[in-house]
Design an enzyme around this catalytic site. Structure first.
Site, mmCIF file in Angstrom:
data_model
loop_
_atom_site.group_PDB
_atom_site.id
_atom_site.type_symbol
_atom_site.label_atom_id
_atom_site.label_comp_id
_atom_site.label_asym_id
_atom_site.label_seq_id
_atom_site.Cartn_x
_atom_site.Cartn_y
_atom_site.Cartn_z
ATOM 1 N N ASP A 86 40.685 23.715 27.498
ATOM 2 C CA ASP A 86 41.583 24.837 27.305
ATOM 3 C C ASP A 86 42.776 25.163 26.612
ATOM 4 O OD1 ASP A 86 42.870 26.462 29.244
ATOM 5 O OD2 ASP A 86 44.273 25.362 30.053
ATOM 6 N N ARG A 131 38.972 43.671 30.567
ATOM 7 C CA ARG A 131 39.764 42.100 30.287
ATOM 8 C C ARG A 131 38.980 40.859 30.131
ATOM 9 N NH1 ARG A 131 43.727 42.266 34.929
ATOM 10 N NH2 ARG A 131 44.730 41.269 33.777
ATOM 11 N N LYS A 132 37.833 40.703 29.815
ATOM 12 C CA LYS A 132 37.018 39.743 30.074
ATOM 13 C C LYS A 132 36.736 39.688 28.807
ATOM 14 C CE LYS A 132 36.089 40.700 34.513
ATOM 15 N NZ LYS A 132 35.109 40.756 35.269
HETATM 16 C C1 LIG Z 1 50.499 29.257 28.131
HETATM 17 C C2 LIG Z 1 49.752 30.193 27.756
HETATM 18 C C3 LIG Z 1 49.490 31.675 27.768
HETATM 19 C C4 LIG Z 1 51.112 31.803 28.338
HETATM 20 C C5 LIG Z 1 51.864 33.005 27.716
HETATM 21 C C6 LIG Z 1 52.751 31.900 26.704
HETATM 22 C C7 LIG Z 1 53.159 32.698 25.831
HETATM 23 C C8 LIG Z 1 51.720 33.456 24.786
HETATM 24 C C9 LIG Z 1 52.121 32.947 23.814
HETATM 25 C C10 LIG Z 1 51.166 31.984 23.115
HETATM 26 C C11 LIG Z 1 50.074 31.549 23.322
HETATM 27 C C12 LIG Z 1 48.892 31.522 22.920
HETATM 28 C C13 LIG Z 1 48.040 30.044 23.076
HETATM 29 C C14 LIG Z 1 48.218 30.218 24.329
HETATM 30 C C15 LIG Z 1 45.895 29.242 24.352
HETATM 31 C C16 LIG Z 1 45.795 28.666 25.029
HETATM 32 C C17 LIG Z 1 47.284 27.805 26.219
HETATM 33 C C18 LIG Z 1 46.290 27.379 27.206
HETATM 34 C C19 LIG Z 1 45.535 27.828 27.763
HETATM 35 C C20 LIG Z 1 45.936 28.235 29.321
HETATM 36 O O1 LIG Z 1 45.861 26.993 29.308
HETATM 37 S S1 LIG Z 1 46.164 29.238 29.948
HETATM 38 C C21 LIG Z 1 47.631 29.137 31.774
HETATM 39 C C22 LIG Z 1 46.630 29.090 33.084
HETATM 40 N N1 LIG Z 1 46.722 29.823 33.218
HETATM 41 C C23 LIG Z 1 46.580 30.818 34.459
HETATM 42 O O2 LIG Z 1 48.050 30.297 34.652
HETATM 43 C C24 LIG Z 1 46.212 32.067 34.923
HETATM 44 C C25 LIG Z 1 46.801 32.201 36.200
HETATM 45 N N2 LIG Z 1 46.236 33.952 36.757
HETATM 46 C C26 LIG Z 1 46.677 34.618 36.527
HETATM 47 O O3 LIG Z 1 47.808 35.176 35.599
HETATM 48 C C27 LIG Z 1 46.221 35.922 37.110
HETATM 49 O O4 LIG Z 1 45.066 35.140 37.516
HETATM 50 C C28 LIG Z 1 45.325 36.837 35.912
HETATM 51 C C29 LIG Z 1 46.037 37.761 34.809
HETATM 52 C C30 LIG Z 1 43.745 35.340 34.991
HETATM 53 C C31 LIG Z 1 44.140 38.180 36.530
HETATM 54 O O5 LIG Z 1 45.368 38.490 37.271
HETATM 55 P P1 LIG Z 1 45.575 39.980 36.907
HETATM 56 O O6 LIG Z 1 46.111 40.263 38.317
HETATM 57 O O7 LIG Z 1 46.012 40.504 36.145
HETATM 58 O O8 LIG Z 1 44.659 40.468 37.202
HETATM 59 P P2 LIG Z 1 42.614 40.290 37.907
HETATM 60 O O9 LIG Z 1 43.132 39.731 39.318
HETATM 61 O O10 LIG Z 1 42.576 41.990 38.402
HETATM 62 O O11 LIG Z 1 42.143 40.463 37.337
HETATM 63 C C32 LIG Z 1 41.043 41.354 36.310
HETATM 64 C C33 LIG Z 1 39.708 41.488 35.648
HETATM 65 O O12 LIG Z 1 39.554 39.577 35.187
HETATM 66 C C34 LIG Z 1 38.669 39.356 36.342
HETATM 67 N N3 LIG Z 1 38.970 37.570 36.606
HETATM 68 C C35 LIG Z 1 40.505 37.219 36.971
HETATM 69 N N4 LIG Z 1 40.447 35.910 37.024
HETATM 70 C C36 LIG Z 1 39.542 35.215 36.677
HETATM 71 C C37 LIG Z 1 39.182 34.310 37.446
HETATM 72 N N5 LIG Z 1 39.948 33.469 37.531
HETATM 73 N N6 LIG Z 1 37.360 34.537 37.144
HETATM 74 C C38 LIG Z 1 36.538 35.460 36.536
HETATM 75 N N7 LIG Z 1 37.268 36.758 37.115
HETATM 76 C C39 LIG Z 1 38.145 36.347 36.952
HETATM 77 C C40 LIG Z 1 39.151 39.826 37.818
HETATM 78 O O13 LIG Z 1 37.491 40.095 38.516
HETATM 79 C C41 LIG Z 1 38.911 41.554 37.718
HETATM 80 O O14 LIG Z 1 38.051 42.008 37.172
HETATM 81 P P3 LIG Z 1 37.408 42.965 37.695
HETATM 82 O O15 LIG Z 1 37.762 44.017 36.572
HETATM 83 O O16 LIG Z 1 35.636 43.288 36.775
HETATM 84 O O17 LIG Z 1 37.339 43.453 39.176
#
Ligand SMILES: CCCCC/C=C\C/C=C\C/C=C\C/C=C\CCCC(=O)SCCNC(=O)CCNC(=O)[C@H](O)C(C)(C)COP(=O)(O)OP(=O)(O)OC[C@H]1O[C@@H](n2cnc3c(N)ncnc32)[C@H](O)[C@@H]1OP(=O)(O)O
Length: 164
Positions: A86, A131-132
């Site tokens: 992840d 966005r993907k």
């Molecule tokens: C720590 C993470 C970063 C946080 C930021 C902080 C600081 C940044 C700085 C540095 C970060 C640097 C590195 C980080 C690297 C790694 C960290 C580890 C990674 C993680 O650990 S990170 C935490 C776990 N993560 C979450 O906590 C996400 C929770 N979630 C959400 O925040 C929303 O759910 C979101 C934003 C994902 C979407 O929400 P939304 O409302 O903006 O957009 P929407 O739902 O319209 O989706 C738009 C299009 O993506 C498709 N889509 C969406 N989700 C999908 C899925 N699951 N499967 C298949 N398709 C999907 C839709 O189907 C649509 O597709 P289409 O346009 O074709 O219809």
């Protein structure tokens, strides 16, 4: 001596040096100090991580799985491997210039990973459609693959992220 550590390399500093042509990548300087869950404790007994970019700018990592990642006796917990996949694959998308969170993560566990082992993680951003952002990667050591990951990252507005 503690039996658990009698035959381990735990008391030695794990060798997290990169391979030839890998350049150190300062993840903390790049994304801030919030990225602590996997790579935030370089002296700890869970994970120790060093990041690199290879000659083709793909993100790589060297990861030591310490005794506190244990799941099956003597081996890493699947969740520990998933956490590494992840972070490293998500960070690969950031390193490629995308502000993302991970929307979906698929991990296949292929071999048991012995504790105290240093392994490599390779990553590749394979597609970017709207966005993907799809990132593939794997945890491996020499010819053994421990886990394979497919990570669907979704871009978010950078202004909504508080980097510290
Ligand atoms: C720590 C993470 C970063 C946080 C930021 C902080 C600081 C940044 C700085 C540095 C970060 C640097 C590195 C980080 C690297 C790694 C960290 C580890 C990674 C993680 O650990 S990170 C935490 C776990 N993560 C979450 O906590 C996400 C929770 N979630 C959400 O925040 C929303 O759910 C979101 C934003 C994902 C979407 O929400 P939304 O409302 O903006 O957009 P929407 O739902 O319209 O989706 C738009 C299009 O993506 C498709 N889509 C969406 N989700 C999908 C899925 N699951 N499967 C298949 N398709 C999907 C839709 O189907 C649509 O597709 P289409 O346009 O074709 O219809």
């Amino acid at each position: 001596m503690d039996k658990t550590h009698a035959n381990s390399t735990c008391s030695n500093r794990p060798d997290l040096r990169g391979e030839i042509n890998w350049i150190p990548f300062d993840a903390a300087a790049f994304v801030g100090s919030s990225l602590r869950f996997v790579s935030g404790d370089p002296e700890g007994n869970r994970f120790r991580v060093s990041y690199y970019l290879d000659s083709t700018q793909h993100l790589k990592a060297k990861v030591w799985f310490g005794p506190e990642t244990e799941g099956p006796p003597g081996h890493a917990h699947g969740g520990a491997m998933a956490a590494v996949v992840d972070e490293v694959l998500g960070l690969a998308a950031w390193a490629a210039g995308y502000s993302i969170v991970v929307g979906n993560l698929s991990v296949s566990f292929r071999n048991m990973l012995p504790l105290h082992k240093v392994v490599s993680v390779e990553t590749k951003v394979v597609s970017a459609e709207g966005r993907k952002i799809m990132v593939h990667g794997r945890i491996y050591c020499e010819k053994t693959t421990y886990a394979v990951g497919e990570c669907l990252c979704i871009t978010i507005q950078p202004k909504n992220i508080n980097i510290r």
